[in-house]
Motif scaffolding. Structure first.
Motif, short mmCIF file in Angstrom:
data_model
loop_
_atom_site.label_atom_id
_atom_site.label_comp_id
_atom_site.label_asym_id
_atom_site.label_seq_id
_atom_site.Cartn_x
_atom_site.Cartn_y
_atom_site.Cartn_z
N VAL A 335 0.84 -1.20 0.00
CA VAL A 335 0.00 0.00 0.00
C VAL A 335 0.87 1.25 0.00
CG1 VAL A 335 -1.92 -1.15 1.15
CG2 VAL A 335 -0.23 0.09 2.52
N ASN A 336 2.12 1.12 0.39
CA ASN A 336 3.04 2.27 0.37
C ASN A 336 3.43 2.66 -1.05
OD1 ASN A 336 3.35 2.64 3.27
ND2 ASN A 336 4.43 0.68 3.24
N THR A 337 3.02 1.87 -2.04
CA THR A 337 3.30 2.20 -3.44
C THR A 337 2.03 2.65 -4.17
OG1 THR A 337 2.92 -0.04 -4.31
CG2 THR A 337 5.12 0.46 -3.44
N TYR A 338 0.96 2.93 -3.41
CA TYR A 338 -0.31 3.34 -4.00
C TYR A 338 -0.15 4.68 -4.75
CZ TYR A 338 -5.33 4.00 -4.46
OH TYR A 338 -6.59 4.16 -4.96
N TRP A 367 5.50 5.38 -17.58
CA TRP A 367 5.46 6.02 -16.25
C TRP A 367 6.86 5.92 -15.62
CZ3 TRP A 367 1.67 2.10 -17.30
CH2 TRP A 367 0.39 2.60 -17.58
N PRO A 368 7.73 6.86 -15.86
CA PRO A 368 9.13 6.77 -15.39
C PRO A 368 9.28 6.60 -13.88
CG PRO A 368 8.88 8.52 -17.01
CD PRO A 368 7.50 8.06 -16.68
N ASP A 369 8.30 7.05 -13.10
CA ASP A 369 8.41 6.97 -11.64
C ASP A 369 7.72 5.74 -11.05
OD1 ASP A 369 9.81 9.40 -11.54
OD2 ASP A 369 7.93 10.54 -11.56
N TYR A 370 7.42 4.77 -11.89
CA TYR A 370 6.68 3.58 -11.43
C TYR A 370 7.52 2.76 -10.44
CZ TYR A 370 9.47 -0.02 -13.69
OH TYR A 370 10.49 -0.89 -14.00
N ARG A 389 2.81 3.29 -7.82
CA ARG A 389 3.23 4.69 -7.91
C ARG A 389 2.82 5.31 -9.25
NH1 ARG A 389 8.15 2.90 -4.95
NH2 ARG A 389 7.71 3.37 -2.78
N PHE A 390 1.59 5.00 -9.66
CA PHE A 390 1.04 5.60 -10.87
C PHE A 390 0.44 6.96 -10.55
CE2 PHE A 390 0.82 0.98 -11.67
CZ PHE A 390 1.63 0.93 -12.79
#
Length: 471
Positions: A335-338, A367-370, A389-390
């Motif tokens: 969930v920390n990557t939501y 999405w470079p920050d995925y 991390r979208f």
């Protein structure tokens, strides 16, 4: 509420008793699942027996109203979504009816909690091998209806391999009782298979006979670091040969997931330092702790000497074993990557490295920050893939992510569902993993057993046209 619905609920109350039918706010609260709210059901039924399940389905079938079976509500594919329908919970049907110590079987009701069953049979010197993160709330009926997998499929198989007999209620209320206790029974069609893995769309499982195994005397657990993917299957086969059939789990974590569950805010700490591409949790269960531990250690030492593994740590006691498994079970850290999306895929081990590389490249381009968390039951070909991390969790983003994850999977003839089922979430992709002929046969079975399409309607298969119930 339409008059027809009020009449149906009145009949259900009469058949089951006032306390067995929840409405309004009580029904809404009951619809809270482990991960999300399941919708607003017209009512929640809580039958106490197979007979009461039958009575309820007779009435709902006559009214043409959809019924959604509920177990522990821990599923991940919206298989228990109940908006506008009747939910049928088996939470009151939770008895462990019999543990047959001579025959090595357990007869249980569908609402029995997995962990409660495991503890009960262990007290009798037996072992029920199914193990998964939701063990404290998942029900046996739910495990059967989804053909649950979990951590020990490598040795013991999936839920299908642990079920000897099933009692189920068909859409029209017919009770099919096949509580077989025999390991070998080739007398005609094995009808229990219709209900195992069909997600409550062909019948409601109410009772089952389960096969037990002798409780293992020994348990050895280790974390192992691996430097390149090719060594993952090499280590798997090496441990299988060296342990002589006692290897029970082979759980692999890609580096990002290992870091996630061993760094703050997670409570776990790394048994092996960060910096390796892959980490493997290995478990062996046998019959002699001293001899098995010596064999386990020797096998790992040989793997290190041969350069298959680069580092390893063996749990010295139960507390350390529990700590290692806690890392694998701490999936909630994702969930920390939501915003993130979860996938449960199956493919050949030989295709896994290229598969992950392909989806990584596709995510990076869009999405470079995925982020991408990968872990799972590599020994049986099952990976859990969680990109995150979208920018948002919109339907459009989900669709774009699914096209990447499932598109790369389809090329490799993998399955969009290794163990979580299809439900609503994966229904559009059923044909990506099953042939048109297979899907057509599924529809034939559904039409034969549930012609009004009232059992978990819309799950697994697209809804079929039928006469709309009077309202």
């Amino acid at each position: 509420m339409p008059a027809a619905t009020e009449e149906l609920i009145a009949k259900l109350k009469s058949a089951l008793g006032e306390g067995s039918v929840l409405e309004g706010e009580a029904a809404h609260e009951k619809a809270q699942g482990a991960w999300s709210h399941l919708g607003s059901p017209r009512a929640v039924l809580r039958p106490a027996s197979t007979e009461e399940v039958s009575k309820a389905l007779v009435l709902c079938h006559q009214a043409g109203v959809g019924v959604v079976p509920w177990g522990g509500k821990t599923g991940l594919v919206e298989g228990a979504a109940c908006e506008g329908m009747i939910a049928l919970s088996v939470d009151r049907m939770n008895r462990i009816e019999e543990i047959d110590e001579t025959g090595g079987t357990a007869t249980v009701e569908a609402g029995a909690i997995l962990q409660a069953l495991c503890e009960a049979v262990e007290a009798k010197g037996y072992f029920f091998p199914l193990d998964l993160g939701a063990r404290g709330s998942a029900t046996i009926g739910g495990n059967i209806s989804t053909n649950a997998g979990g951590n020990r499929v490598l040795r013991y198989g999936m839920m299908r391999d642990m079920v000897l007999g099933v009692e189920a209620v068909l859409a029209d209320g017919t009770v099919v009782s096949s509580l077989n206790k025999l390991i070998k029974n080739n007398a005609g069609y094995d009808l229990k298979q219709l209900f195992i893995g069909s997600e409550g769309t062909l019948g409601v499982v109410t009772r089952a006979v389960l096969r037990l195994r002798p409780k293992p005397v020994s348990q050895d657990t280790a974390f192992v670091a691996i430097e390149d993917f090719d060594n993952l299957p090499k280590l798997l086969r090496h441990m299988e040969r060296a342990l002589g059939g006692t290897l029970s789990a082979y759980e692999v974590m890609w580096e990002d997931f290992y870091k996630l569950v061993t760094s703050e805010p997670a409570k776990g700490r790394p048994p092996i330092p960060h910096g390796h591409p892959y980490y493997v949790l290995i478990e062996s269960m046998g019959g002699n702790q001293e001899e098995d531990s010596a064999r386990f250690e020797a096998a790992l030492t040989e793997a290190l000497e041969q350069g298959i593994a680069s580092d390893a740590v063996i749990a010295k006691n139960q507390s350390e074993r529990d700590g290692m498994w806690a890392l694998r079970d701490d999936v909630a850290q994702v969930v920390n990557t939501y915003p993130m999306f979860t996938f449960d895929v199956s493919l050949r081990i030989a295709d896994m490295e290229s598969y992950i590389a392909e989806i990584r490249e596709a995510f990076l381009a869009k999405w470079p920050d995925y982020s991408l968390m990968v872990f799972g039951h590599l020994g049986d070909g099952n990976l859990h893939v969680i990109p995150g991390r979208f920018p948002d969790a919109s339907p459009e983003t989900r669709l774009a992510v699914e096209e990447i994850v499932y598109g790369a999977l389809q090329k490799r003839q993998g399955s969009v569902s290794a163990e979580h089922g299809i439900g609503l979430e994966k229904r559009p992709y059923l044909g990506w993993s099953r042939s048109p002929e297979e899907v057509a046969l599924m529809r034939t079975l559904k039409q034969a057993l549930d012609p009004k399409d009232i059992l978990n309607p819309g799950k697994v298969l697209e809804p079929v046209p039928h006469a709309k119930a009077a309202e």
